[in-house]
Write a protein that holds these residues in place. Structure first.
Motif, mmCIF file in Angstrom:
data_model
loop_
_atom_site.group_PDB
_atom_site.id
_atom_site.type_symbol
_atom_site.label_atom_id
_atom_site.label_comp_id
_atom_site.label_asym_id
_atom_site.label_seq_id
_atom_site.Cartn_x
_atom_site.Cartn_y
_atom_site.Cartn_z
ATOM 1 N N CYS A 80 0.820 -1.195 0.000
ATOM 2 C CA CYS A 80 0.000 0.000 0.000
ATOM 3 C C CYS A 80 0.860 1.253 0.000
ATOM 4 C CB CYS A 80 -0.862 -0.051 1.269
ATOM 5 S SG CYS A 80 -1.684 1.446 1.661
ATOM 6 N N ILE A 81 0.456 2.210 -0.799
ATOM 7 C CA ILE A 81 1.037 3.557 -0.711
ATOM 8 C C ILE A 81 -0.143 4.507 -0.510
ATOM 9 C CG2 ILE A 81 1.114 3.766 -3.253
ATOM 10 C CD1 ILE A 81 3.582 5.625 -2.843
ATOM 11 N N TRP A 82 0.021 5.437 0.390
ATOM 12 C CA TRP A 82 -1.111 6.317 0.727
ATOM 13 C C TRP A 82 -0.582 7.686 1.110
ATOM 14 C CZ3 TRP A 82 -5.720 8.183 0.603
ATOM 15 C CH2 TRP A 82 -6.336 8.803 1.691
ATOM 16 N N VAL A 83 -1.031 8.685 0.362
ATOM 17 C CA VAL A 83 -0.750 10.074 0.720
ATOM 18 C C VAL A 83 -2.076 10.632 1.231
ATOM 19 C CG1 VAL A 83 -0.064 12.347 -0.141
ATOM 20 C CG2 VAL A 83 1.128 10.291 -0.959
ATOM 21 N N GLN A 94 -2.142 15.273 -1.402
ATOM 22 C CA GLN A 94 -1.878 14.574 -2.673
ATOM 23 C C GLN A 94 -1.460 15.557 -3.769
ATOM 24 O OE1 GLN A 94 -5.234 11.979 -3.532
ATOM 25 N NE2 GLN A 94 -4.882 10.767 -1.691
ATOM 26 N N GLY A 99 3.918 11.113 -3.084
ATOM 27 C CA GLY A 99 3.812 9.718 -3.526
ATOM 28 C C GLY A 99 5.055 9.290 -4.294
ATOM 29 N N LYS A 100 5.491 10.171 -5.204
ATOM 30 C CA LYS A 100 6.683 9.854 -6.002
ATOM 31 C C LYS A 100 7.915 9.701 -5.108
ATOM 32 C CE LYS A 100 6.513 13.025 -9.353
ATOM 33 N NZ LYS A 100 6.687 13.699 -10.642
ATOM 34 N N TRP A 121 0.510 -3.581 -6.811
ATOM 35 C CA TRP A 121 -0.804 -3.869 -7.383
ATOM 36 C C TRP A 121 -1.571 -2.561 -7.507
ATOM 37 C CZ3 TRP A 121 -5.311 -2.601 -4.792
ATOM 38 C CH2 TRP A 121 -5.171 -2.296 -3.432
ATOM 39 N N PHE A 128 -9.173 4.133 -5.489
ATOM 40 C CA PHE A 128 -8.281 3.372 -4.624
ATOM 41 C C PHE A 128 -6.853 3.459 -5.160
ATOM 42 C CE2 PHE A 128 -7.945 -0.756 -1.966
ATOM 43 C CZ PHE A 128 -8.088 -0.069 -0.781
ATOM 44 N N SER A 132 -2.755 2.982 -13.056
ATOM 45 C CA SER A 132 -2.249 4.012 -13.972
ATOM 46 C C SER A 132 -1.175 4.875 -13.298
ATOM 47 C CB SER A 132 -3.395 4.895 -14.468
ATOM 48 O OG SER A 132 -4.061 5.475 -13.370
ATOM 49 N N TRP A 133 -1.300 5.057 -11.987
ATOM 50 C CA TRP A 133 -0.294 5.874 -11.289
ATOM 51 C C TRP A 133 1.060 5.155 -11.295
ATOM 52 C CZ3 TRP A 133 2.827 5.682 -6.867
ATOM 53 C CH2 TRP A 133 3.468 6.892 -6.570
ATOM 54 N N LYS A 136 2.700 5.324 -14.662
ATOM 55 C CA LYS A 136 3.351 6.632 -14.849
ATOM 56 C C LYS A 136 4.721 6.666 -14.169
ATOM 57 C CE LYS A 136 2.823 11.250 -15.659
ATOM 58 N NZ LYS A 136 2.094 12.481 -15.498
ATOM 59 N N GLN A 137 4.898 5.857 -13.134
ATOM 60 C CA GLN A 137 6.183 5.816 -12.417
ATOM 61 C C GLN A 137 7.121 4.750 -13.007
ATOM 62 O OE1 GLN A 137 6.298 8.397 -10.418
ATOM 63 N NE2 GLN A 137 4.088 8.624 -10.746
ATOM 64 N N TRP A 187 -3.482 -5.761 6.959
ATOM 65 C CA TRP A 187 -2.656 -4.615 6.580
ATOM 66 C C TRP A 187 -3.451 -3.400 6.105
ATOM 67 C CZ3 TRP A 187 -3.134 -3.474 1.380
ATOM 68 C CH2 TRP A 187 -3.559 -4.505 0.543
ATOM 69 N N CYS A 188 -4.726 -3.568 5.814
ATOM 70 C CA CYS A 188 -5.509 -2.441 5.288
ATOM 71 C C CYS A 188 -6.687 -2.123 6.212
ATOM 72 C CB CYS A 188 -6.020 -2.772 3.892
ATOM 73 S SG CYS A 188 -7.085 -1.475 3.220
HETATM 74 C C1 LIG Z 1 -1.471 7.449 -5.723
HETATM 75 C C2 LIG Z 1 -0.845 8.365 -4.701
HETATM 76 C C3 LIG Z 1 0.040 7.591 -3.751
HETATM 77 C C4 LIG Z 1 0.037 9.356 -5.478
HETATM 78 O O1 LIG Z 1 0.671 10.224 -4.560
HETATM 79 P P1 LIG Z 1 0.664 11.793 -4.825
HETATM 80 O O2 LIG Z 1 1.535 12.399 -3.809
HETATM 81 O O3 LIG Z 1 -0.754 12.262 -4.899
HETATM 82 O O4 LIG Z 1 1.266 11.844 -6.269
HETATM 83 P P2 LIG Z 1 2.540 12.670 -6.752
HETATM 84 O O5 LIG Z 1 2.271 14.118 -6.545
HETATM 85 O O6 LIG Z 1 3.784 12.147 -6.155
HETATM 86 O O7 LIG Z 1 2.552 12.278 -8.275
HETATM 87 C C5 LIG Z 1 1.773 12.959 -9.116
HETATM 88 C C6 LIG Z 1 2.109 12.461 -10.491
HETATM 89 O O8 LIG Z 1 1.273 11.361 -10.756
HETATM 90 C C7 LIG Z 1 0.386 11.705 -11.803
HETATM 91 N N1 LIG Z 1 -0.879 11.092 -11.517
HETATM 92 C C8 LIG Z 1 -1.733 11.387 -10.538
HETATM 93 N N2 LIG Z 1 -2.795 10.550 -10.596
HETATM 94 C C9 LIG Z 1 -2.568 9.728 -11.648
HETATM 95 C C10 LIG Z 1 -3.283 8.650 -12.241
HETATM 96 N N3 LIG Z 1 -4.464 8.241 -11.777
HETATM 97 N N4 LIG Z 1 -2.753 8.042 -13.304
HETATM 98 C C11 LIG Z 1 -1.571 8.408 -13.796
HETATM 99 N N5 LIG Z 1 -0.838 9.411 -13.281
HETATM 100 C C12 LIG Z 1 -1.344 10.066 -12.232
HETATM 101 C C13 LIG Z 1 0.360 13.222 -11.830
HETATM 102 O O9 LIG Z 1 0.016 13.685 -13.109
HETATM 103 C C14 LIG Z 1 1.787 13.571 -11.473
HETATM 104 O O10 LIG Z 1 2.618 13.405 -12.583
HETATM 105 P P3 LIG Z 1 3.863 14.412 -12.874
HETATM 106 O O11 LIG Z 1 4.902 14.037 -11.893
HETATM 107 O O12 LIG Z 1 4.272 14.119 -14.273
HETATM 108 O O13 LIG Z 1 3.340 15.784 -12.669
HETATM 109 C C15 LIG Z 1 -1.906 9.197 -3.918
HETATM 110 O O14 LIG Z 1 -2.639 9.972 -4.797
HETATM 111 C C16 LIG Z 1 -2.813 8.317 -3.098
HETATM 112 O O15 LIG Z 1 -2.515 8.005 -1.961
HETATM 113 N N6 LIG Z 1 -3.950 7.912 -3.675
HETATM 114 C C17 LIG Z 1 -4.857 6.994 -3.020
HETATM 115 C C18 LIG Z 1 -4.240 5.602 -3.036
HETATM 116 C C19 LIG Z 1 -4.922 4.673 -2.094
HETATM 117 O O16 LIG Z 1 -6.130 4.550 -2.112
HETATM 118 N N7 LIG Z 1 -4.102 4.013 -1.279
HETATM 119 C C20 LIG Z 1 -4.585 3.089 -0.320
HETATM 120 C C21 LIG Z 1 -4.641 1.738 -0.948
HETATM 121 S S1 LIG Z 1 -4.452 0.416 0.200
#
Ligand SMILES: CC(C)(COP(=O)(O)OP(=O)(O)OC[C@H]1O[C@@H](n2cnc3c(N)ncnc32)[C@H](O)[C@@H]1OP(=O)(O)O)[C@@H](O)C(=O)NCCC(=O)NCCS
Length: 233
Positions: A80-83, A94, A99-100, A121, A128, A132-133, A136-137, A187-188
């Motif tokens: 899990c990653i969570w901001v 966020q 997150g990055k 995953w 959730f 796609s995020w 992107k990484q 864990w969740c």
């Molecule tokens: C996914 C998550 C960790 C990303 O962290 P964040 O701090 O918001 O993201 P960052 O600011 O580091 O990254 C943003 C980058 O991701 C991109 N991005 C954001 N959402 C995106 C998505 N759905 N698809 C693709 N790229 C995405 C942005 O465009 C940005 O790109 P850039 O660096 O080129 O500008 C955060 O949004 C989060 O916690 N989401 C909920 C996840 C969740 O439910 N976790 C619990 C599961 S158990």
């Protein structure tokens, strides 16, 4: 903002997934803490994002794949990653690069530990933890079960792609009862909360419902341990 390792001081916040402002999250019970105590010695790694004013606003947790719900070797898996994204507590943090930074710190950490890559995953819908995020990484899809996507980033050319462990059995039928099979993941907290609510709801129907609890972690670990023992013999 800095990325730090989980210390005892931050454990309470971590067990509540940074939502210590929420009354609702307390319904999730002690399952995350219990899970943490069980897997800590099995290589669990946790990193937190701490803001300049000392507030915890992000977390990432990952385990060696051999101890996880994914089949594979010499990799780690992001559970899990969570901001923090709610307006309460530390507020919505966020889309500020946290997150990055957490993922980059986890990647560096597992490289230093000698792992051949990191798996993660995500879901294919915009909700959730999004696949796609991770794409992107720089993560690539290797497997899926429906909308549940498995991705990875190999660090070495000999890294072996992970695969999902698939459902092999269904619970035996109980005549004239509504059957509920509930997995306690630990864990969740969001899933622990659903588990607790389902259990309470089922109890209201008395013996009309057959509510079966499964401790998924124990099952998987014992299955893997048996496999390992067979391989050693
Ligand atoms: C996914 C998550 C960790 C990303 O962290 P964040 O701090 O918001 O993201 P960052 O600011 O580091 O990254 C943003 C980058 O991701 C991109 N991005 C954001 N959402 C995106 C998505 N759905 N698809 C693709 N790229 C995405 C942005 O465009 C940005 O790109 P850039 O660096 O080129 O500008 C955060 O949004 C989060 O916690 N989401 C909920 C996840 C969740 O439910 N976790 C619990 C599961 S158990």
């Amino acid at each position: 903002m800095e990325i730090i390792d989980l210390s005892e001081k931050e454990e309470g916040t971590y067990f509540l997934c940074l939502e210590n402002w929420s009354e609702e999250i307390k319904e999730a019970g002690p399952h995350k803490e219990n899970w943490y105590r069980g897997v800590k010695e099995k290589g669990l790694r946790v990193k937190l994002a701490r803001s300049e004013d000392g507030k915890i606003c992000g977390m990432i947790q990952y385990l060696p794949i051999e101890e996880s719900f994914v089949e594979g070797k010499d990799l780690y898996v992001v559970y899990c990653i969570w901001v923090h994204g709610y307006k309460q507590g530390v507020g919505n943090q966020q889309k500020k690069g946290i997150g990055k930074a957490l993922l980059a710190a986890a990647e560096q950490d597992v490289r230093d530990l000698g792992a051949k890559g990191l798996a993660a995953w995500g879901v294919s819908v915009p909700f959730f933890m999004r696949a796609s995020w991770f794409r992107k990484q720089g993560y690539r899809k290797v497997d899926n079960i429906g909308m549940q996507i498995l991705l990875w980033k190999p660090f070495t050319s000999d890294a072996v792609p992970p695969v999902w462990i698939r459902q092999k059995k269904t619970p035996p039928k109980v005549p004239r009862k509504v059957q509920v099979s509930a997995f306690r993941l630990g864990w969740c907290p969001a899933q622990n909360l659903v588990f607790e609510r389902a259990k309470r709801g089922a109890a209201e129907f008395g013996n009309k419902v057959d509510f079966q609890e499964y401790d998924k972690l124990k099952k998987i670990i014992s299955k893997k341990a048996r496999k390992l023992k067979r391989a050693i013999r």
